[in-house]
Design a protein around this motif. Structure first.
Motif, PDB file in Angstrom:
ATOM      1  N   ALA A 176     -32.652  32.394  24.029  1.00 41.68           N
ATOM      2  CA  ALA A 176     -32.109  31.042  24.130  1.00 41.68           C
ATOM      3  C   ALA A 176     -33.129  30.104  24.775  1.00 41.68           C
ATOM      4  CB  ALA A 176     -30.810  31.051  24.931  1.00 41.68           C
ATOM      5  N   ARG A 177     -33.805  30.592  25.806  1.00 38.74           N
ATOM      6  CA  ARG A 177     -34.832  29.781  26.460  1.00 38.74           C
ATOM      7  C   ARG A 177     -36.009  29.520  25.520  1.00 38.74           C
ATOM      8  NH1 ARG A 177     -36.230  25.653  29.400  1.00 38.74           N
ATOM      9  NH2 ARG A 177     -38.162  25.917  30.570  1.00 38.74           N
ATOM     10  N   LEU A 178     -36.395  30.512  24.736  1.00 42.75           N
ATOM     11  CA  LEU A 178     -37.501  30.347  23.800  1.00 42.75           C
ATOM     12  C   LEU A 178     -37.159  29.306  22.739  1.00 42.75           C
ATOM     13  CD1 LEU A 178     -40.293  31.204  22.935  1.00 42.75           C
ATOM     14  CD2 LEU A 178     -39.304  33.222  21.841  1.00 42.75           C
ATOM     15  N   ARG A 179     -35.918  29.326  22.263  1.00 39.00           N
ATOM     16  CA  ARG A 179     -35.503  28.324  21.278  1.00 39.00           C
ATOM     17  C   ARG A 179     -35.484  26.923  21.890  1.00 39.00           C
ATOM     18  NH1 ARG A 179     -30.405  29.010  17.882  1.00 39.00           N
ATOM     19  NH2 ARG A 179     -31.401  27.184  16.953  1.00 39.00           N
ATOM     20  N   GLU A 180     -35.024  26.826  23.132  1.00 42.91           N
ATOM     21  CA  GLU A 180     -35.011  25.521  23.804  1.00 42.91           C
ATOM     22  C   GLU A 180     -36.432  24.972  23.946  1.00 42.91           C
ATOM     23  OE1 GLU A 180     -33.858  23.548  28.150  1.00 42.91           O
ATOM     24  OE2 GLU A 180     -33.448  25.659  27.757  1.00 42.91           O
ATOM     25  N   LEU A 181     -37.358  25.840  24.344  1.00 41.63           N
ATOM     26  CA  LEU A 181     -38.749  25.418  24.482  1.00 41.63           C
ATOM     27  C   LEU A 181     -39.337  25.011  23.137  1.00 41.63           C
ATOM     28  CD1 LEU A 181     -39.868  28.247  26.911  1.00 41.63           C
ATOM     29  CD2 LEU A 181     -39.837  25.803  27.476  1.00 41.63           C
ATOM     30  N   GLY A 182     -39.005  25.768  22.090  1.00 39.34           N
ATOM     31  CA  GLY A 182     -39.489  25.426  20.758  1.00 39.34           C
ATOM     32  C   GLY A 182     -39.013  24.059  20.318  1.00 39.34           C
ATOM     33  N   ARG A 183     -37.749  23.748  20.599  1.00 34.23           N
ATOM     34  CA  ARG A 183     -37.229  22.420  20.244  1.00 34.23           C
ATOM     35  C   ARG A 183     -37.944  21.323  21.024  1.00 34.23           C
ATOM     36  NH1 ARG A 183     -32.041  25.190  19.721  1.00 34.23           N
ATOM     37  NH2 ARG A 183     -31.673  24.900  21.951  1.00 34.23           N
ATOM     38  N   ASN A 184     -38.408  21.634  22.223  1.00 34.39           N
ATOM     39  CA  ASN A 184     -39.142  20.646  23.007  1.00 34.39           C
ATOM     40  C   ASN A 184     -40.505  20.340  22.400  1.00 34.39           C
ATOM     41  OD1 ASN A 184     -37.154  20.208  24.932  1.00 34.39           O
ATOM     42  ND2 ASN A 184     -37.921  21.814  26.300  1.00 34.39           N
ATOM     43  N   LEU A 185     -40.990  21.236  21.534  1.00 39.69           N
ATOM     44  CA  LEU A 185     -42.232  20.959  20.808  1.00 39.69           C
ATOM     45  C   LEU A 185     -41.958  20.280  19.473  1.00 39.69           C
ATOM     46  CD1 LEU A 185     -44.599  24.052  21.261  1.00 39.69           C
ATOM     47  CD2 LEU A 185     -44.675  21.842  22.422  1.00 39.69           C
ATOM     48  N   THR A 186     -40.941  20.757  18.735  1.00 42.58           N
ATOM     49  CA  THR A 186     -40.675  20.204  17.414  1.00 42.58           C
ATOM     50  C   THR A 186     -39.841  18.927  17.462  1.00 42.58           C
ATOM     51  OG1 THR A 186     -38.739  21.652  17.163  1.00 42.58           O
ATOM     52  CG2 THR A 186     -40.832  22.453  16.295  1.00 42.58           C
ATOM     53  N   SER A 187     -39.062  18.741  18.521  1.00 45.38           N
ATOM     54  CA  SER A 187     -38.260  17.516  18.691  1.00 45.38           C
ATOM     55  C   SER A 187     -38.454  17.003  20.118  1.00 45.38           C
ATOM     56  CB  SER A 187     -36.775  17.798  18.429  1.00 45.38           C
ATOM     57  OG  SER A 187     -36.564  18.282  17.132  1.00 45.38           O
ATOM     58  N   PRO A 188     -39.690  16.619  20.457  1.00 50.55           N
ATOM     59  CA  PRO A 188     -39.968  16.269  21.852  1.00 50.55           C
ATOM     60  C   PRO A 188     -39.541  14.855  22.201  1.00 50.55           C
ATOM     61  CG  PRO A 188     -41.940  15.960  20.545  1.00 50.55           C
ATOM     62  CD  PRO A 188     -40.890  16.498  19.608  1.00 50.55           C
ATOM     63  N   SER A 189     -39.401  14.617  23.493  1.00 53.31           N
ATOM     64  CA  SER A 189     -39.258  13.248  23.960  1.00 53.31           C
ATOM     65  C   SER A 189     -40.510  12.473  23.577  1.00 53.31           C
ATOM     66  CB  SER A 189     -39.092  13.221  25.485  1.00 53.31           C
ATOM     67  OG  SER A 189     -39.338  11.924  25.992  1.00 53.31           O
ATOM     68  N   TYR A 190     -40.328  11.226  23.133  1.00 57.99           N
ATOM     69  CA  TYR A 190     -41.488  10.416  22.764  1.00 57.99           C
ATOM     70  C   TYR A 190     -42.340  10.064  23.989  1.00 57.99           C
ATOM     71  CZ  TYR A 190     -39.476   9.775  18.124  1.00 57.99           C
ATOM     72  OH  TYR A 190     -38.973   9.975  16.867  1.00 57.99           O
ATOM     73  N   GLN A 191     -41.838  10.341  25.180  1.00 65.66           N
ATOM     74  CA  GLN A 191     -42.593  10.029  26.390  1.00 65.66           C
ATOM     75  C   GLN A 191     -43.403  11.223  26.894  1.00 65.66           C
ATOM     76  OE1 GLN A 191     -42.632   6.841  26.974  1.00 65.66           O
ATOM     77  NE2 GLN A 191     -41.115   6.705  25.338  1.00 65.66           N
TER      78      GLN A 191
END
Length: 413
Positions: free
Chosen positions: A169-184
């Motif tokens: 679950a943590r790995l998927r969350e981190l992956g989303r932070n790369l593929t759908s990151p905050s624009y900031q």
């Protein structure tokens, strides 16, 4: 006021919620547009017309090797940390001959036959997930359906479930932070995410070595043992597997369901004519795919696109979402029509870098949509469409949650 006049600014909250007016404005006013990406990243060159996007996907002078890039955080000199090399030299960021060699290693795990072998398990899992909420008359279809369906089929195929559930679950969350990151996000933010992903992926590889199975990562470990790739290439390949697949299919199921829910006539037509499902998936991929842009390309030399010269070293972003609504190529592109015939979409790319997981992704998506249409009569959004929250980021377009209501008695029937 026209739609173009009212187009939200690129990267604004309004753009995140619905990017189509913005891309239409860029496509019709410029075609090739240069914009600064927030968070200190490079200037990006956006291609928004169908012909330019299609050309870019097969242009040998738009490469994945960023050695020609000299400015911004994507510049080659910014990528010197050897610990993060797998993120910058993975399958989606290589050119031939290395790309050809490594793609050949994994291609045997991504055949149409392999995809077909997952159809019955996917149908069974889709029904099991719907059974959990069928009696309630309401559900949330992202974390309650699309995500566990994609995870259950594609996650098993890839072999990531060897990790404890909390780590996965943590790995998927981190992956989303790369593929759908905050624009900031700045480059330092991305580096911190990458270090944590690397450590978890190394654990996946260690655990798989201890218990090899019938999955993609086990086959990659065997290929490494046969010296068909280096240890760094193995790590890079597994990173690619983890950062793609589950979330891209979840994103598409979300956008596809959203499109049908906001076009109830098309939903009811599909319910009445289930034989249209394969055709509908192609149209839904065109109309609002979960994959918004292709991965970045880098200009190996000065390139002419239309009236614009894109300079050597530029970072180029082909916008699939815009290409799919280009009236130069599609008749009435703003209209969702599940009976539409003609040219296929390019959501999975074309040429050397077309998506290896296309067949399995289409299968899971088709099964997932078919089960919802068949099992949930009276399906409708439980909130106003404007209340839905969408993830930021250029690569994937995905909704956080999709609350719905339906006829519980019919769902159980």
């Amino acid at each position: 006021m026209t739609q173009q006049d009212a187009a939200p600014e690129l990267f604004s909250p309004e753009f995140v919620a619905c990017p189509h007016a913005t891309y239409e404005h860029m496509r019709e006013s410029e075609g090739v547009s240069q914009r600064f990406y927030p968070g200190g990243l490079n200037r990006l060159w956006f291609l928004t017309r169908y012909d330019d996007v299609r050309t870019a996907l097969i242009d040998p002078d738009l490469v994945k090797d960023r050695s020609s890039v000299t400015e911004g955080s994507l510049a080659a000199h910014q990528l010197m940390d050897p610990e993060l090399k797998p993120f910058h030299r993975n399958l989606s960021m290589l050119d031939p001959p290395d790309h050809t060699r490594l793609r050949r290693v994994i291609a045997k795990n991504m055949t149409p036959r392999q995809a077909r072998s997952r159809q019955e398990p996917a149908e069974r899992l889709a029904d099991e997930l719907i059974d959990k909420f069928a009696a309630d008359g309401e559900a949330e279809l992202i974390e309650g359906y699309a995500s566990p369906l994609a995870d259950g089929i594609i996650g098993e195929l890839v072999g990531v479930h060897v990790l404890p559930s909390a780590d996965w679950a943590r790995l998927r969350e981190l992956g989303r932070n790369l593929t759908s990151p905050s624009y900031q996000h700045h480059s330092a933010d991305f580096d911190r995410i990458k270090y944590e992903i690397r450590d978890l992926v190394l654990e996946v590889i260690r655990l798989r070595r201890e218990q090899l199975g019938d999955d993609v990562i086990s086959d990659l470990v065997r290929a490494r043992d046969r010296e068909e790739m280096t240890e760094q290439e193995l790590l890079a390949m597994v990173v690619t597997m983890v950062l793609s697949g589950v979330d891209s299919v979840t994103a598409f199921l979300g956008t596809a369901l959203h499109s049908l829910l906001t076009h109830p006539d098309q939903l009811e037509l599909l319910r009445a004519r289930p034989e249209l499902m394969d055709n509908a998936v192609n149209e839904l991929l065109r109309y609002d795919s979960g994959t918004q842009t292709a991965t970045f390309r880098f200009a190996a030399k000065d390139l002419q696109y239309g009236d614009t010269v894109i300079p050597r070293g530029a970072v180029v972003c082909p916008v699939l979402t815009s290409a799919h609504r280009d009236p130069r190529h599609y008749a009435e592109p703003e209209r969702l029509d599940v009976t539409r015939q003609g040219e296929l979409n390019i959501a999975f790319g074309i040429g050397t870098h077309n998506c290896l997981g296309q067949k399995i992704g289409q299968l899971v998506s088709t099964v997932g949509l078919a089960a919802v249409v068949r099992r949930l009569p009276g399906l409708r959004l439980a909130v106003d469409p404007g209340e839905l929250r969408w993830r930021p980021g250029l690569l994937l377009r995905s909704v956080y949650e999709l609350p719905v209501r339906f006829d519980a008695k019919g769902a159980l029937g």
